[in-house]
Design an enzyme around this catalytic site. Structure first.
Site, PDB file in Angstrom:
ATOM      1  N   LYS A  24    -130.288  31.142 145.784  1.00  0.00           N
ATOM      2  CA  LYS A  24    -129.108  31.693 146.445  1.00  0.00           C
ATOM      3  C   LYS A  24    -129.405  32.305 147.813  1.00  0.00           C
ATOM      4  O   LYS A  24    -128.712  32.026 148.789  1.00  0.00           O
ATOM      5  CB  LYS A  24    -128.544  32.738 145.482  1.00  0.00           C
ATOM      6  CG  LYS A  24    -127.354  33.470 145.885  1.00  0.00           C
ATOM      7  CD  LYS A  24    -126.826  34.240 144.678  1.00  0.00           C
ATOM      8  CE  LYS A  24    -127.877  35.137 144.035  1.00  0.00           C
ATOM      9  NZ  LYS A  24    -127.757  36.551 144.376  1.00  0.00           N
ATOM     10  N   ARG A  30    -133.184  37.240 131.837  1.00  0.00           N
ATOM     11  CA  ARG A  30    -132.498  37.579 133.095  1.00  0.00           C
ATOM     12  C   ARG A  30    -131.320  36.643 133.350  1.00  0.00           C
ATOM     13  O   ARG A  30    -130.266  37.067 133.788  1.00  0.00           O
ATOM     14  CB  ARG A  30    -133.475  37.467 134.282  1.00  0.00           C
ATOM     15  CG  ARG A  30    -134.384  38.657 134.470  1.00  0.00           C
ATOM     16  CD  ARG A  30    -134.764  38.855 135.947  1.00  0.00           C
ATOM     17  NE  ARG A  30    -135.483  37.762 136.552  1.00  0.00           N
ATOM     18  CZ  ARG A  30    -136.816  37.712 136.714  1.00  0.00           C
ATOM     19  NH1 ARG A  30    -137.565  38.693 136.296  1.00  0.00           N
ATOM     20  NH2 ARG A  30    -137.381  36.695 137.298  1.00  0.00           N
ATOM     21  N   ARG A  88    -144.062  31.165 141.620  1.00  0.00           N
ATOM     22  CA  ARG A  88    -143.880  32.149 142.681  1.00  0.00           C
ATOM     23  C   ARG A  88    -145.075  33.096 142.762  1.00  0.00           C
ATOM     24  O   ARG A  88    -145.599  33.532 141.740  1.00  0.00           O
ATOM     25  CB  ARG A  88    -142.607  32.941 142.390  1.00  0.00           C
ATOM     26  CG  ARG A  88    -142.231  33.913 143.471  1.00  0.00           C
ATOM     27  CD  ARG A  88    -140.786  34.260 143.410  1.00  0.00           C
ATOM     28  NE  ARG A  88    -140.511  35.228 142.350  1.00  0.00           N
ATOM     29  CZ  ARG A  88    -139.356  35.896 142.251  1.00  0.00           C
ATOM     30  NH1 ARG A  88    -138.390  35.657 143.100  1.00  0.00           N
ATOM     31  NH2 ARG A  88    -139.171  36.754 141.287  1.00  0.00           N
ATOM     32  N   ARG A 127    -120.547  42.620 141.382  1.00  0.00           N
ATOM     33  CA  ARG A 127    -121.310  42.530 140.137  1.00  0.00           C
ATOM     34  C   ARG A 127    -120.436  42.770 138.917  1.00  0.00           C
ATOM     35  O   ARG A 127    -120.881  42.603 137.791  1.00  0.00           O
ATOM     36  CB  ARG A 127    -122.439  43.552 140.136  1.00  0.00           C
ATOM     37  CG  ARG A 127    -123.496  43.270 141.181  1.00  0.00           C
ATOM     38  CD  ARG A 127    -124.881  43.483 140.606  1.00  0.00           C
ATOM     39  NE  ARG A 127    -125.894  43.334 141.624  1.00  0.00           N
ATOM     40  CZ  ARG A 127    -126.577  42.212 141.827  1.00  0.00           C
ATOM     41  NH1 ARG A 127    -126.361  41.158 141.067  1.00  0.00           N
ATOM     42  NH2 ARG A 127    -127.484  42.149 142.774  1.00  0.00           N
TER      43      ARG A 127
END
Ligand SMILES: [Zn+2]
Length: 218
Positions: free
Chosen positions: A14, A167, A123, A89
């Protein structure tokens, strides 16, 4: 000029897409995470307020989040739009936004969990300066050493498949009602689904732009 909100799970790309879209659309990216980090460094009443909550490990209440957004929106040059990332949110925040500005389009990114897991497992983050790398497609020049500062790269301890899955689940639960809200408001959606690990940011951005053009927003 276009006002957009971009939605995507953590690891969906994103942030990358938003920053690539900003130059093409002449829009400001409003990344709430970054704004909070910046505002906490400022010695203003709002900055101190935010810091107070964050330092106590508390969630920043909606009215304060809205205040932060409101302040940021006033800094957008006339004639420029924005891409909101990390806001709203919850439904309260979505409703508050309605009083602040008009939203022209929702950009919804869908990335299957397995791709996010693959990406995030690759990552690496600099221990020293926080620069983010990916051993698959954003490699440092020297193995496991930061290009920027020479610090050692490491894996974030919470980038494990179990934690990532959790998550994503939490993200989806929180986001579903917000997406539903915008559907009911008849705000147009651009949906981009990543189907393979090889999907490049260029292609994703191209598809999103195509969608915007179809809606006559780009
Ligand atoms: Zn570094």
């Amino acid at each position: 000029m276009v006002n957009a909100i971009i939605f995507g799970a953590p690891g969906s790309g994103k942030g990358t897409y938003a920053s690539r879209l900003q130059s093409k659309l002449g829009a400001d990216v409003i990344a709430m995470g970054d704004i909070f980090r910046e505002i906490m460094k400022e010695n203003t009443s709002l900055g101190r307020k935010v810091k107070g909550y964050v330092e106590k490990g508390l969630l920043v209440p909606d009215d304060v989040v809205v205040e932060v957004l409101k302040q940021r929106l006033t800094k957008i040059p006339k004639g420029k739009g924005f891409i909101l990332d990390g806001y709203p949110r919850n439904l309260n925040q979505a409703k508050a936004l309605e009083g602040l500005d008009k939203i022209d389009v929702i950009i919804q990114l869908t990335v299957p969990a397995w791709i996010i897991i693959e990406r995030l497992s690759a990552r690496r983050i600099c221990k020293n300066c926080g620069e983010v790398y990916n051993i698959r497609y954003l490699k440092p020049k020297v193995d496991m050493i930061c290009d920027k500062c020479g610090g050692p790269l490491c894996q974030r301890p919470d980038d494990t498949p179990e934690v990532i899955k959790k998550r994503i689940e939490v993200y989806e639960q929180q986001t579903q009602p917000i997406l539903q809200y915008y559907k009911e408001k008849n705000v147009p959606f651009i949906r981009f689904k990543t189907e393979s690990l090889e999907t490049t940011p260029e292609r994703a951005v191209e598809e999103i732009l195509k969608g915007l053009k179809k809606l006559k927003l780009a």
